[in-house]
Design an enzyme around this catalytic site. Structure first.
Site, short mmCIF file in Angstrom:
data_model
loop_
_atom_site.label_atom_id
_atom_site.label_comp_id
_atom_site.label_asym_id
_atom_site.label_seq_id
_atom_site.Cartn_x
_atom_site.Cartn_y
_atom_site.Cartn_z
N HIS A 149 0.82 -1.22 0.00
CA HIS A 149 0.00 0.00 0.00
C HIS A 149 0.85 1.27 0.00
O HIS A 149 0.32 2.37 -0.04
CB HIS A 149 -1.00 0.00 1.15
CG HIS A 149 -0.38 -0.24 2.50
ND1 HIS A 149 0.61 0.56 3.02
CD2 HIS A 149 -0.60 -1.20 3.43
CE1 HIS A 149 0.95 0.12 4.22
NE2 HIS A 149 0.24 -0.97 4.49
N GLY A 169 -1.18 -9.58 7.38
CA GLY A 169 0.20 -9.22 7.10
C GLY A 169 0.13 -7.86 6.45
O GLY A 169 -0.95 -7.40 6.11
N CYS A 170 1.26 -7.18 6.29
CA CYS A 170 1.24 -5.88 5.65
C CYS A 170 0.94 -6.07 4.17
O CYS A 170 0.32 -5.25 3.52
CB CYS A 170 2.58 -5.21 5.87
SG CYS A 170 2.60 -3.48 5.49
N GLN A 171 1.38 -7.19 3.61
CA GLN A 171 1.31 -7.42 2.17
C GLN A 171 0.14 -8.32 1.77
O GLN A 171 -0.62 -7.98 0.89
CB GLN A 171 2.61 -8.06 1.70
CG GLN A 171 3.82 -7.19 1.92
CD GLN A 171 4.22 -6.41 0.67
OE1 GLN A 171 3.70 -6.63 -0.40
NE2 GLN A 171 5.15 -5.51 0.83
N ALA A 207 6.21 -9.83 6.28
CA ALA A 207 4.88 -9.21 6.39
C ALA A 207 3.83 -9.86 5.50
O ALA A 207 2.98 -9.19 4.95
CB ALA A 207 4.96 -7.70 6.12
#
Lengths: 409, 140
Positions: free
Chosen positions: A365, B50-52, B118
């Site tokens: 993001h 996760g971030c991804q 992530a």
């Protein structure tokens, strides 16, 4: 005026030792420049020279090393002043980076705002230019307003005009969106804000590597950036602020360097810029930041920018020729950043496979979740180019992408 | 089969691949065949962020064995989940609690289990073990 032919990219690439390395057995193709740029040998040499020959604490030493280090640090400040055309060198405050500069100003305004005041941010911001203002508004009772974005990834300037009123005290906007590459009309944004008496902070993290910035011509109240995006080291950046603001705002941190006189009854603050530079600064970083600016100017930002536009156009055209590729952000008036997705494929999968081929892109993001929410996507794949990238690298990237798509389909 | 036997099988299967392309293609194909989690469990209660990439996990116990189903929005993450589920699912809670994931290094996928990646996988393994601990408590 310099032309594109003056940019000898093969020669420039030799300045960057890291570009010679391999990743996963393939020559590195580094396309994550919007996250951090690589460092030329000329800047690395300055860092090595500093620690080898004149490392010292600055400003109060009477010995020679301290004098030399102080002179080099202050010379770097002057180079930065000249580069950004600030009126005075003490209007340049060394920070640890863009985020530090933003927090310094947000903190300075916390006692100036009251309930009912309004603060405007743009929908295209990085989290670092959203969260400090949310915190500021929570502390002060001011309201946070957002300039909406359009489907094309540009700011809705008509909506911005309607948001501005006499309660507006501050406007925060990035010069260029890190997620989409959009160049925002900051001169117009500043002009409109000043008409209602609001101050403007411009986040220049993404603009500084790609264009000449004249803070006086823009009439920016505050302009912040990081050295590591412009071929300098991490951990150093600058805040430009008009002298009148620096005199008015309270110091951010207390400590050494920032005082004039200290008794237990009262402390008087040092003159600018030291009032905002408490503690021992990143001396080496500041000097290397100056060297990075010298390096960029020796090549010329106009030549850099034209060459990068050429790379951008080529990469965009090649990407558009692939089935299922969707590019986000504007078609024109953007810097060398391409944020895209491939239909039915998660950006993380593409990024993982490209890495196996030695190609570094960023996925996710991009610390700009509101933009991803706007497009209703989990993230994008972002390829960002610098003047040391080549058309051959664009070709390697495109063929790597084709291979990844084939494997994932 | 015991957890150790399944791990040995997986290491054996991966030893047939002599390049990363085949290894990843195999994982991608595994990801495509992973039994999807039932839609009622693909909710925020079952999500590991996760971030991804996102991961969803659900657990059930039958005949003293824990069965896991899972899903991810990224196919490579899903492929690794398929491998992990093959190892951990339909096993006794005690065995799940004691099992390690060192075999992931042996099959050349270590980077996917890095905490900085992530992708939600490290948290997912923790979650599998938490389920096993919870069911173990029920058995006691």
């Amino acid at each position: 005026m310099k032309t594109v032919e003056l940019l000898d990219v093969e020669k420039i690439r030799k300045d960057f030792p890291i570009l010679k390395r391999e990743v996963n057995g393939r020559p590195l193709v580094y396309l994550d420049n919007a996250a951090t740029s690589q460092t030329p040998q000329q800047v690395i040499n300055v860092i090595v020279d500093y620690y080898s020959n004149y490392n010292a604490n600055i400003h109060r030493g009477v010995h020679s090393l301290s004098q030399e280090a102080t002179d080099a640090y202050e010379l770097a400040r002057q180079k930065i002043q000249k580069h950004f055309n600030a009126n005075k060198s003490h209007e340049i405050i060394f920070t640890s980076g863009t985020t530090h500069g933003i927090n310094l100003i947000a903190n300075g305004f916390s006692n100036r705002l009251k309930a009912g005041d309004e603060v405007i941010v743009s929908a295209l911001e990085h989290h670092s230019n959203i969260v400090p203002w949310q915190m500021l508004c929570e502390r002060s009772g001011a309201n946070l307003k957002v300039i909406p974005m359009t489907q094309a990834g540009e700011l809705d300037m008509e909506a911005y005009g309607k948001l501005l009123n006499t309660n507006t005290k501050l406007v925060f906007v990035n010069h260029i969106s890190n997620a989409l590459g959009t160049i925002n009309p900051v001169a117009e944004i500043i002009n409109m804000a000043h008409e209602v008496g609001a101050a403007v902070l411009v986040d220049g993290a993404q603009s500084v590597p790609h264009m000449n910035i004249d803070v006086q011509k823009l009439d920016a109240d505050f302009y912040v950036c990081s050295a590591h995006k412009i071929c300098g080291p991490t951990g150093i950046g600058m805040l430009y602020a008009k002298e009148s603001w620096l005199l008015e705002l309270p110091p951010y941190q207390g400590g050494g360097e920032m005082i004039s006189e200290v008794t237990f009854e009262k402390t008087t603050y040092a003159d600018l810029p030291h009032k905002f530079e408490a503690g021992t600064p990143n001396v080496c970083g500041g000097i290397a930041f100056g060297a990075a600016i010298d390096y960029m100017n020796a090549i010329g930002l106009e030549a850099i920018s034209s060459y990068e536009q050429e790379l951008l156009d080529y990469a965009t055209q090649e990407l558009n020729s692939l089935d299922g590729v969707v590019i986000y952000g504007p078609d024109k008036n953007k810097t060398s950043v391409i944020s895209f997705n491939v239909e039915n494929i998660h950006p993380y999968d593409v990024g993982t496979l490209l890495d196996k081929m030695g190609i570094a892109v960023r996925t996710g993001h991009h610390c700009a979740q509101p933009i991803m929410d706007f497009y209703q996507i989990p993230g994008t794949i972002r390829a960002s180019f610098m003047f040391y990238n080549t058309k051959d690298e664009v070709d390697t990237f495109i063929s790597g992408l084709k291979k990844a798509i084939l494997m994932l389909s | 089969m015991t957890i150790e036997e399944i791990k040995a099988d997986i290491v054996d299967e991966f030893s047939m691949f002599d390049n990363w392309e085949d290894r990843y293609q195999y994982m991608i194909d595994l990801g495509k065949t992973l039994p999807l989690i039932a839609p009622e469990y693909k909710t925020d209660d079952h999500i590991i962020k996760g971030c991804q990439s996102k991961v969803w996990v659900h657990a059930d116990m039958e005949d003293d064995k824990v069965a896991f189903t899972a899903d991810s929005d990224a196919i490579i993450t899903k492929g690794i989940i398929a491998i992990l589920i093959r190892v951990f699912s339909n096993q006794h809670p005690t065995d799940i609690i004691e099992a390690d994931t060192d075999f992931i290094d042996e099959i050349g996928l270590k980077e996917h289990l890095s905490p900085t990646r992530a992708n939600g996988l490290v948290s997912m393994i923790k979650q599998l073990k938490m389920y096993a601990i919870a069911y173990q408590t029920q058995l006691n």
